[in-house]
Design an enzyme around this catalytic site. Structure first.
Site, mmCIF file in Angstrom:
data_model
loop_
_atom_site.group_PDB
_atom_site.id
_atom_site.type_symbol
_atom_site.label_atom_id
_atom_site.label_comp_id
_atom_site.label_asym_id
_atom_site.label_seq_id
_atom_site.Cartn_x
_atom_site.Cartn_y
_atom_site.Cartn_z
ATOM 1 N N ALA A 1 0.806 -1.234 0.000
ATOM 2 C CA ALA A 1 0.000 0.000 0.000
ATOM 3 C C ALA A 1 0.836 1.280 0.000
ATOM 4 O O ALA A 1 0.337 2.347 -0.362
ATOM 5 C CB ALA A 1 -0.953 -0.004 1.200
ATOM 6 N N GLY B 1 3.644 1.544 -1.767
ATOM 7 C CA GLY B 1 4.409 1.568 -3.016
ATOM 8 C C GLY B 1 3.734 2.446 -4.064
ATOM 9 O O GLY B 1 2.646 2.972 -3.851
ATOM 10 N N ARG B 2 4.401 2.574 -5.212
ATOM 11 C CA ARG B 2 3.861 3.416 -6.297
ATOM 12 C C ARG B 2 2.489 2.917 -6.747
ATOM 13 O O ARG B 2 1.532 3.691 -6.845
ATOM 14 C CB ARG B 2 4.831 3.412 -7.492
ATOM 15 N N GLY C 1 -0.996 -8.025 -9.129
ATOM 16 C CA GLY C 1 -0.377 -7.298 -10.231
ATOM 17 C C GLY C 1 1.129 -7.433 -10.216
ATOM 18 O O GLY C 1 1.793 -7.090 -11.183
ATOM 19 N N HIS D 1 10.733 0.737 -19.027
ATOM 20 C CA HIS D 1 10.132 0.993 -17.713
ATOM 21 C C HIS D 1 11.012 1.940 -16.895
ATOM 22 O O HIS D 1 12.178 2.136 -17.213
ATOM 23 C CB HIS D 1 9.946 -0.316 -16.942
ATOM 24 N N LYS E 1 12.232 -0.614 -11.618
ATOM 25 C CA LYS E 1 11.598 -1.917 -11.869
ATOM 26 C C LYS E 1 12.607 -3.031 -11.620
ATOM 27 O O LYS E 1 13.735 -2.977 -12.108
ATOM 28 C CB LYS E 1 11.059 -1.979 -13.301
HETATM 29 P P1 NAD Z 1 7.194 -0.306 -5.394
HETATM 30 O O1 NAD Z 1 8.579 -0.738 -5.073
HETATM 31 O O2 NAD Z 1 6.913 1.161 -5.532
HETATM 32 O O3 NAD Z 1 6.174 -0.874 -4.298
HETATM 33 C C1 NAD Z 1 6.249 -2.162 -3.743
HETATM 34 C C2 NAD Z 1 5.820 -2.050 -2.285
HETATM 35 O O4 NAD Z 1 5.669 -3.374 -1.753
HETATM 36 C C3 NAD Z 1 6.854 -1.318 -1.397
HETATM 37 O O5 NAD Z 1 6.205 -0.270 -0.697
HETATM 38 C C4 NAD Z 1 7.360 -2.428 -0.465
HETATM 39 O O6 NAD Z 1 7.692 -1.935 0.825
HETATM 40 C C5 NAD Z 1 6.138 -3.341 -0.415
HETATM 41 N N1 NAD Z 1 6.387 -4.719 0.022
HETATM 42 C C6 NAD Z 1 7.439 -5.518 -0.246
HETATM 43 N N2 NAD Z 1 7.249 -6.730 0.334
HETATM 44 C C7 NAD Z 1 6.053 -6.680 0.958
HETATM 45 C C8 NAD Z 1 5.308 -7.628 1.721
HETATM 46 N N3 NAD Z 1 5.764 -8.869 1.959
HETATM 47 N N4 NAD Z 1 4.098 -7.245 2.226
HETATM 48 C C9 NAD Z 1 3.637 -6.001 1.989
HETATM 49 N N5 NAD Z 1 4.295 -5.063 1.276
HETATM 50 C C10 NAD Z 1 5.494 -5.416 0.774
HETATM 51 O O7 NAD Z 1 6.809 -1.081 -6.743
HETATM 52 P P2 NAD Z 1 5.649 -0.704 -7.792
HETATM 53 O O8 NAD Z 1 6.211 0.139 -8.862
HETATM 54 O O9 NAD Z 1 4.434 -0.256 -7.045
HETATM 55 O O10 NAD Z 1 5.386 -2.125 -8.460
HETATM 56 C C11 NAD Z 1 4.925 -3.212 -7.680
HETATM 57 C C12 NAD Z 1 4.783 -4.452 -8.568
HETATM 58 O O11 NAD Z 1 3.711 -4.230 -9.505
HETATM 59 C C13 NAD Z 1 6.005 -4.779 -9.434
HETATM 60 O O12 NAD Z 1 6.171 -6.182 -9.483
HETATM 61 C C14 NAD Z 1 5.643 -4.238 -10.798
HETATM 62 O O13 NAD Z 1 6.292 -4.912 -11.844
HETATM 63 C C15 NAD Z 1 4.163 -4.527 -10.816
HETATM 64 N N6 NAD Z 1 3.333 -3.734 -11.749
HETATM 65 C C16 NAD Z 1 2.305 -4.380 -12.308
HETATM 66 C C17 NAD Z 1 1.413 -3.712 -13.116
HETATM 67 C C18 NAD Z 1 0.234 -4.448 -13.668
HETATM 68 O O14 NAD Z 1 -0.585 -3.854 -14.403
HETATM 69 N N7 NAD Z 1 0.073 -5.731 -13.348
HETATM 70 C C19 NAD Z 1 1.605 -2.354 -13.366
HETATM 71 C C20 NAD Z 1 2.684 -1.706 -12.781
HETATM 72 C C21 NAD Z 1 3.539 -2.396 -11.941
#
Ligand code: NAD
Length: 269
Positions: free
Chosen positions: A14, A16-17, A102, A158, A162
């Site tokens: 929650a 994260g980005r 995701g 990206h 990433k």
């Molecule tokens: P991010 O690094 O900004 O956020 C990830 C968050 O997860 C961080 O805040 C981290 O502290 C937290 N985290 C790590 N382990 C955890 C756990 N065990 N429990 C709870 N929280 C935990 O990354 P992001 O840019 O938000 O991307 C997240 C994922 O989503 C990546 O794998 C990215 O490739 C993927 N993504 C998917 C889509 C889609 O459409 N499916 C789109 C964009 C990004």
């Protein structure tokens, strides 16, 4: 809307980005209630403040299992890191909570493990490497083109943070193209030289995949087909993470009724 028809949603990652965007989208959506926000970072801070929607009186928690049980969540949206997602899915399914995932980077072996847990748990689950409708269409169009043009390469671009490469979308596109392709790609010249290892990118069944990681990008992909005297480029750009939210909300609304594990948003459209 009555209490029973509101879907109770928890978000992992929650802070994260993507997670912040999901917090905002769920908070603003009709018929959904944000009941838990989990992350390793920003523990104790209000999830709404981090997401920029004002105080929601919902502090970020670190323990997923406890958060799911306390909040009686029905759906868990996971946007974390590849190393955490599988464990989070297992925790959700054990608590009879439907996961909408995701996070990218899960392997075929991981998906098989999730299939077994879903079968044992009896609740639906959805994993999608890309929730943007434009990206789903890009994959669909690439599948069509592959029937006529077997020579193809993929460039995905990206943001610099990433973690996995090639992207989940690039890999899924390559898998779909390989399955749909009628002819075989041209063999590479026997005397081709890669002067630096990796020069031609990754190779999935003859489809080369190139990963660009730079500040300024969100999520972009080009699928380039080559033919006799012509090329066809299919390109998708997510210029804002909001592009993923309609797909995420659709999945949240539909996941509990799914018969098992569904991989790919296209199966819900
Ligand atoms: P991010 O690094 O900004 O956020 C990830 C968050 O997860 C961080 O805040 C981290 O502290 C937290 N985290 C790590 N382990 C955890 C756990 N065990 N429990 C709870 N929280 C935990 O990354 P992001 O840019 O938000 O991307 C997240 C994922 O989503 C990546 O794998 C990215 O490739 C993927 N993504 C998917 C889509 C889609 O459409 N499916 C789109 C964009 C990004």
């Amino acid at each position: 809307m009555s209490e029973e028809t509101v879907i109770r949603v928890a978000v992992a990652g929650a802070a994260g980005r993507m997670g912040r965007e999901v917090v905002r989208a769920v908070h603003e959506a009709e018929g959904l209630s944000l009941v838990a926000a989990v992350d390793r970072a920003e523990v104790g801070r209000d999830a709404g403040e981090i997401a920029g929607v004002g105080t929601l009186s919902l502090p970020i928690e670190s323990g997923l299992k406890e958060a799911l049980l306390r909040s009686q969540a029905e759906v868990l949206v996971d946007f974390t890191v590849p190393a955490s997602a599988l464990g989070n899915i297992q925790t959700a399914l054990e608590a009879k909570v439907s996961p909408v995932v995701g996070t990218t980077g899960l392997t075929a072996e991981d998906l098989n493990r999730v299939r077994a847990w879903v079968a044992a748990g009896g609740v639906g689950a959805l994993i999608a490497p890309n929730f943007a409708i434009g990206a789903v269409l890009m994959m669909l169009f690439a599948e069509q083109a592959a029937k006529y043009l077997p020579d193809v390469e993929i460039i995905e671009l990206h943001h610099e943070n990433k973690l996995d490469s090639p992207s989940g979308t690039a890999l899924m596109t390559a898998q779909k193209i390989a399955a749909a392709r009628a002819g075989s790609p041209r063999p590479e010249p026997a005397n081709a030289v890669e002067k630096i290892p990796g020069g031609r990118g990754a190779n999935y069944e003859g489809i080369h995949l190139h990963s660009v990681r730079l500040p300024g990008f969100v999520a972009h992909q080009e699928v380039i087909f080559g033919g006799l005297g012509q090329t066809l480029t299919i390109r998708h750009d997510s210029t804002d993470r909001r592009s993923f939210m309609p797909g995420v909300l659709l999945a949240v609304r539909r996941v509990r009724a799914l018969p098992g594990l569904v991989v790919g948003l296209e199966n819900l459209l």
